[in-house]
Scaffold this motif. Structure first.
Motif, PDB file in Angstrom:
ATOM      1  N   ALA A  76       0.823  -1.211   0.000  1.00 25.11           N
ATOM      2  CA  ALA A  76       0.000   0.000   0.000  1.00 25.11           C
ATOM      3  C   ALA A  76       0.861   1.267   0.000  1.00 25.11           C
ATOM      4  O   ALA A  76       0.340   2.365  -0.091  1.00 25.11           O
ATOM      5  N   ALA A  77       2.169   1.110   0.111  1.00 31.86           N
ATOM      6  CA  ALA A  77       3.131   2.209   0.030  1.00 31.86           C
ATOM      7  C   ALA A  77       3.151   3.102   1.268  1.00 31.86           C
ATOM      8  O   ALA A  77       3.710   4.183   1.242  1.00 31.86           O
ATOM      9  N   TRP A  78       2.540   2.640   2.377  1.00 36.35           N
ATOM     10  CA  TRP A  78       2.533   3.436   3.602  1.00 36.35           C
ATOM     11  C   TRP A  78       2.408   2.500   4.788  1.00 36.35           C
ATOM     12  O   TRP A  78       1.449   1.748   4.894  1.00 36.35           O
ATOM     13  N   VAL A  79       3.358   2.557   5.694  1.00 31.22           N
ATOM     14  CA  VAL A  79       3.309   1.791   6.940  1.00 31.22           C
ATOM     15  C   VAL A  79       3.407   2.786   8.083  1.00 31.22           C
ATOM     16  O   VAL A  79       4.278   3.664   8.082  1.00 31.22           O
ATOM     17  N   ALA A  80       2.496   2.667   9.036  1.00 30.99           N
ATOM     18  CA  ALA A  80       2.523   3.513  10.228  1.00 30.99           C
ATOM     19  C   ALA A  80       2.845   2.633  11.432  1.00 30.99           C
ATOM     20  O   ALA A  80       2.211   1.598  11.641  1.00 30.99           O
ATOM     21  N   LEU A  81       3.844   3.037  12.194  1.00 31.83           N
ATOM     22  CA  LEU A  81       4.243   2.349  13.418  1.00 31.83           C
ATOM     23  C   LEU A  81       3.842   3.249  14.580  1.00 31.83           C
ATOM     24  O   LEU A  81       4.347   4.370  14.712  1.00 31.83           O
ATOM     25  N   ASP A  82       2.939   2.762  15.419  1.00 29.37           N
ATOM     26  CA  ASP A  82       2.418   3.564  16.523  1.00 29.37           C
ATOM     27  C   ASP A  82       3.114   3.153  17.819  1.00 29.37           C
ATOM     28  O   ASP A  82       2.886   2.066  18.336  1.00 29.37           O
ATOM     29  N   PHE A  83       3.971   4.043  18.315  1.00 30.33           N
ATOM     30  CA  PHE A  83       4.653   3.842  19.584  1.00 30.33           C
ATOM     31  C   PHE A  83       4.004   4.694  20.678  1.00 30.33           C
ATOM     32  O   PHE A  83       4.642   5.056  21.647  1.00 30.33           O
ATOM     33  N   PHE A  84       2.759   5.046  20.495  1.00 25.32           N
ATOM     34  CA  PHE A  84       1.930   5.860  21.379  1.00 25.32           C
ATOM     35  C   PHE A  84       2.354   7.326  21.337  1.00 25.32           C
ATOM     36  O   PHE A  84       1.642   8.140  20.772  1.00 25.32           O
ATOM     37  N   ASP A  85       3.486   7.679  21.929  1.00 26.63           N
ATOM     38  CA  ASP A  85       3.929   9.079  21.936  1.00 26.63           C
ATOM     39  C   ASP A  85       4.624   9.476  20.641  1.00 26.63           C
ATOM     40  O   ASP A  85       4.878  10.655  20.406  1.00 26.63           O
ATOM     41  N   VAL A  86       4.960   8.490  19.821  1.00 28.77           N
ATOM     42  CA  VAL A  86       5.624   8.719  18.535  1.00 28.77           C
ATOM     43  C   VAL A  86       4.945   7.838  17.500  1.00 28.77           C
ATOM     44  O   VAL A  86       4.765   6.638  17.725  1.00 28.77           O
ATOM     45  N   ILE A  87       4.571   8.435  16.383  1.00 27.13           N
ATOM     46  CA  ILE A  87       4.025   7.659  15.259  1.00 27.13           C
ATOM     47  C   ILE A  87       4.977   7.846  14.089  1.00 27.13           C
ATOM     48  O   ILE A  87       5.274   8.974  13.684  1.00 27.13           O
ATOM     49  N   VAL A  88       5.459   6.720  13.572  1.00 27.64           N
ATOM     50  CA  VAL A  88       6.404   6.729  12.464  1.00 27.64           C
ATOM     51  C   VAL A  88       5.643   6.392  11.185  1.00 27.64           C
ATOM     52  O   VAL A  88       4.942   5.376  11.128  1.00 27.64           O
ATOM     53  N   HIS A  89       5.781   7.225  10.173  1.00 23.46           N
ATOM     54  CA  HIS A  89       5.161   7.004   8.866  1.00 23.46           C
ATOM     55  C   HIS A  89       6.280   6.726   7.870  1.00 23.46           C
ATOM     56  O   HIS A  89       7.116   7.604   7.625  1.00 23.46           O
ATOM     57  N   VAL A  90       6.294   5.527   7.309  1.00 19.79           N
ATOM     58  CA  VAL A  90       7.269   5.163   6.282  1.00 19.79           C
ATOM     59  C   VAL A  90       6.477   5.024   4.987  1.00 19.79           C
ATOM     60  O   VAL A  90       5.580   4.183   4.894  1.00 19.79           O
TER      61      VAL A  90
END
Length: 122
Positions: A76-90
Motif C-alpha cells: 500500500a506504500a505506507w506503513v505507520a508504526l504507533d509507539f503511542f507518543d511517537v508515530i512513524v510514517h514510512v
C-alpha cells in the motif's frame, strides 16, 4: 524513554537504511493523539521493509520497545508504526506527496537531527 528521544532514535534508524527526506514533527501543541511524527520515504517495497525492520528491530533489541500497533503495508506504500507518543510514517514518495502530512501538520515545529559523532581517525 522520553518521546523526543524515541522520535530521534526512529529518525536515526530510518537513516541507517537510507530513508529519504526524514522529518520529525513536534505535534505536542497540535494533537492530543501523539507527541511526534517521524515521516520518512522509501523508494520501493524492499526499501520500505528494510526501514520498518530497522526501526522495529533496533527498538525491540536495544530498548525492549515495540509498536502498540502497526497499520498499512509495503504494497500500500505506507506503513505507520504507533509507539503511542511517537508515530512513524514510512511511505513511498508518491504516497507521501498525495497525503501531504507535512502540509496537514504545517504548524508543527520540525526537530533537527542529532549531530553525528565524527568517526575516529578521519
Amino acid at each position: 524513554m522520553d518521546s523526543k528521544k524515541l522520535a530521534l532514535l526512529c529518525r536515526e534508524y530510518a537513516d541507517n537504511r537510507k530513508a529519504e527526506d526524514i522529518v520529525v514533527l513536534d505535534v505536542r501543541e497540535l494533537s492530543s493523539v501523539t507527541d511526534y511524527f517521524v515521516i520518512a520515504s522509501g523508494t520501493s517495497e524492499p526499501h520500505l521493509r528494510a526501514i520498518v525492520e530497522e526501526i522495529t528491530g533496533k527498538l525491540r533489541d536495544e530498548y525492549d520497545i515495540r509498536p502498540i500497533r502497526t497499520d498499512g503495508s509495503m504494497q500500500a506504500a505506507w506503513v505507520a508504526l504507533d509507539f503511542f507518543d511517537v508515530i512513524v510514517h514510512v511511505m513511498r514518495a508518491d504516497a507521501r506527496e498525495r497525503y501531504d502530512l507535512e502540509g496537514l501538520w504545517g504548524d508543527a515545529k520540525r526537530l533537527k537531527p542529532r549531530a553525528r559523532k565524527a568517526a575516529a581517525n578521519n
